[in-house]
Write an enzyme that holds these catalytic residues in place. Sequence first.
Site, PDB file in Angstrom:
ATOM      1  N   CYS A  41      -1.943  18.076 -43.726  1.00  0.00           N
ATOM      2  CA  CYS A  41      -0.871  18.288 -44.697  1.00  0.00           C
ATOM      3  C   CYS A  41      -0.015  19.493 -44.302  1.00  0.00           C
ATOM      4  CB  CYS A  41      -1.493  18.517 -46.074  1.00  0.00           C
ATOM      5  SG  CYS A  41      -0.299  18.947 -47.362  1.00  0.00           S
ATOM      6  N   GLU A  71     -10.961  22.055 -45.894  1.00  0.00           N
ATOM      7  CA  GLU A  71      -9.704  22.790 -45.711  1.00  0.00           C
ATOM      8  C   GLU A  71      -9.964  24.282 -45.507  1.00  0.00           C
ATOM      9  OE1 GLU A  71      -5.972  24.383 -48.256  1.00  0.00           O
ATOM     10  OE2 GLU A  71      -6.634  22.362 -48.791  1.00  0.00           O
ATOM     11  N   THR A 113      -5.316  25.313 -50.682  1.00  0.00           N
ATOM     12  CA  THR A 113      -4.096  24.906 -51.396  1.00  0.00           C
ATOM     13  C   THR A 113      -4.354  24.207 -52.715  1.00  0.00           C
ATOM     14  OG1 THR A 113      -4.029  22.803 -50.190  1.00  0.00           O
ATOM     15  CG2 THR A 113      -2.804  24.658 -49.247  1.00  0.00           C
ATOM     16  N   SER A 125     -11.312  18.821 -54.831  1.00  0.00           N
ATOM     17  CA  SER A 125     -11.100  20.148 -55.413  1.00  0.00           C
ATOM     18  C   SER A 125      -9.995  20.138 -56.458  1.00  0.00           C
ATOM     19  CB  SER A 125     -10.759  21.149 -54.304  1.00  0.00           C
ATOM     20  OG  SER A 125     -10.462  22.408 -54.850  1.00  0.00           O
ATOM     21  N   SER A 154      -5.498  12.776 -54.828  1.00  0.00           N
ATOM     22  CA  SER A 154      -6.141  11.841 -53.906  1.00  0.00           C
ATOM     23  C   SER A 154      -6.549  10.524 -54.568  1.00  0.00           C
ATOM     24  CB  SER A 154      -7.382  12.494 -53.282  1.00  0.00           C
ATOM     25  OG  SER A 154      -8.259  12.960 -54.290  1.00  0.00           O
TER      26      SER A 154
END
Length: 409
Positions: free
Chosen positions: A154, A184, A253, A318, A382
């Site tokens: 991303c 991430e 993020t 998350s 998601s």
Amino acid sequence: MPDPAPKTKRARVNVRRPDVMEKVTAEVEAHYRSSIVEKIRSKGGELIIGGTTIRLAQQFGFCYGVERAIDLAYAARRVFPDQRIYLIGEIIHNPEVNRQLVDMGIVSLPWKELSDDYDKLEEEDVVIVPAFGAPTSFMDKIAERGCYVVDTTCGDVMKVWRRVRTYAKEGMTSIIHGKAGHEETAATASRALGDDGTGHYVIVLTLDDTDFLCRYIREGGDRDAFFERFKGALSPGFDLDEHLKSVGVANQTTMLKSETEEIQRRVRQAVIDRDTTEERFKVFDTICGATQERQDALFEMLRKPMDLLLVVGGYNSSNTTHLVEIAEQELPTFFIRNAKCLDSLEQVIHFDLHQKTEVESTYPKDLLSAEKAIIGITAGASCPNNLIEDTILRIFALRGIDAETVAAS
């Protein structure tokens, strides 16, 4: 015996060819699109049939980065129809989407550590990098093996990488608000080491972690307790006397925006209290725009009366988890994987954030079986719309309203 010929290092490949993407778009829409969700959105996000009201958040579901990652994964299979395709971990945190990729013959590789599987990769193999990105050690290994690479990382994640690399270049330690065990954050931490590997980081998850860190910044303390507290969340060779002098804050993020902002404030104040200046502190807002939009939309949604809220998505997501954290402070909230979790008018199977496991619960006051019920639905970045549609139809079915009536309303 002579050494084997060196592997050919392949550049990242662009699979977004017009002829391929036309077919990919049709395929992705067939798998994840929902005409019912689109219809409800066009009506202002609310559908009322009899005594049943379904209310959708103004922003939920796939963001641009997720859509792009899925498109690229589907395109990879079309561009490389006969080659072995691998994926580092999961493309996103949604079981339905990852199952589709498995059905396409895309094999998941371990992401927590470099296993022997990576040594078995060959030049003609294709490796997909997920939306979360991957640590630099993984990328180096794939380059060493000479594989084709389809990178779906991303853009918002890469912005964070640029920031922590800058911190490392300036001799600042990155304080990363995130989950140390998240893909991430692991990828971001590897970039915080800098291009020459001399950078440093500490990962904080909670405000309690932050307060512990801030006390040490102000006045020092028990070194052993510090290393125990942040075990697995520190860069190699972390030196408490050196690596907390200058710090810069960044984040995973998908964290809760308000919490990240509070962490920034507390760390900044700790540096000022120690130095009487903030010259050795830097901050950069790296919360994903889509994450912000979904959190803000939920806060707006909570202004209106609802009997209960369903948050749909993968339990390891998350950004979805933080939606649950926000909502459960205000009303009965259930984190469900899909419509099958709605067992009956009385029972629901859901993920309990506090017990960290899936449980079966009874709705408070039989909310779903009441004569009138207002049920809110939201989802993280998601979650595909077809899972939202399944949830909507399941609610109506439990309350005696068939799919044909819903589609015609």
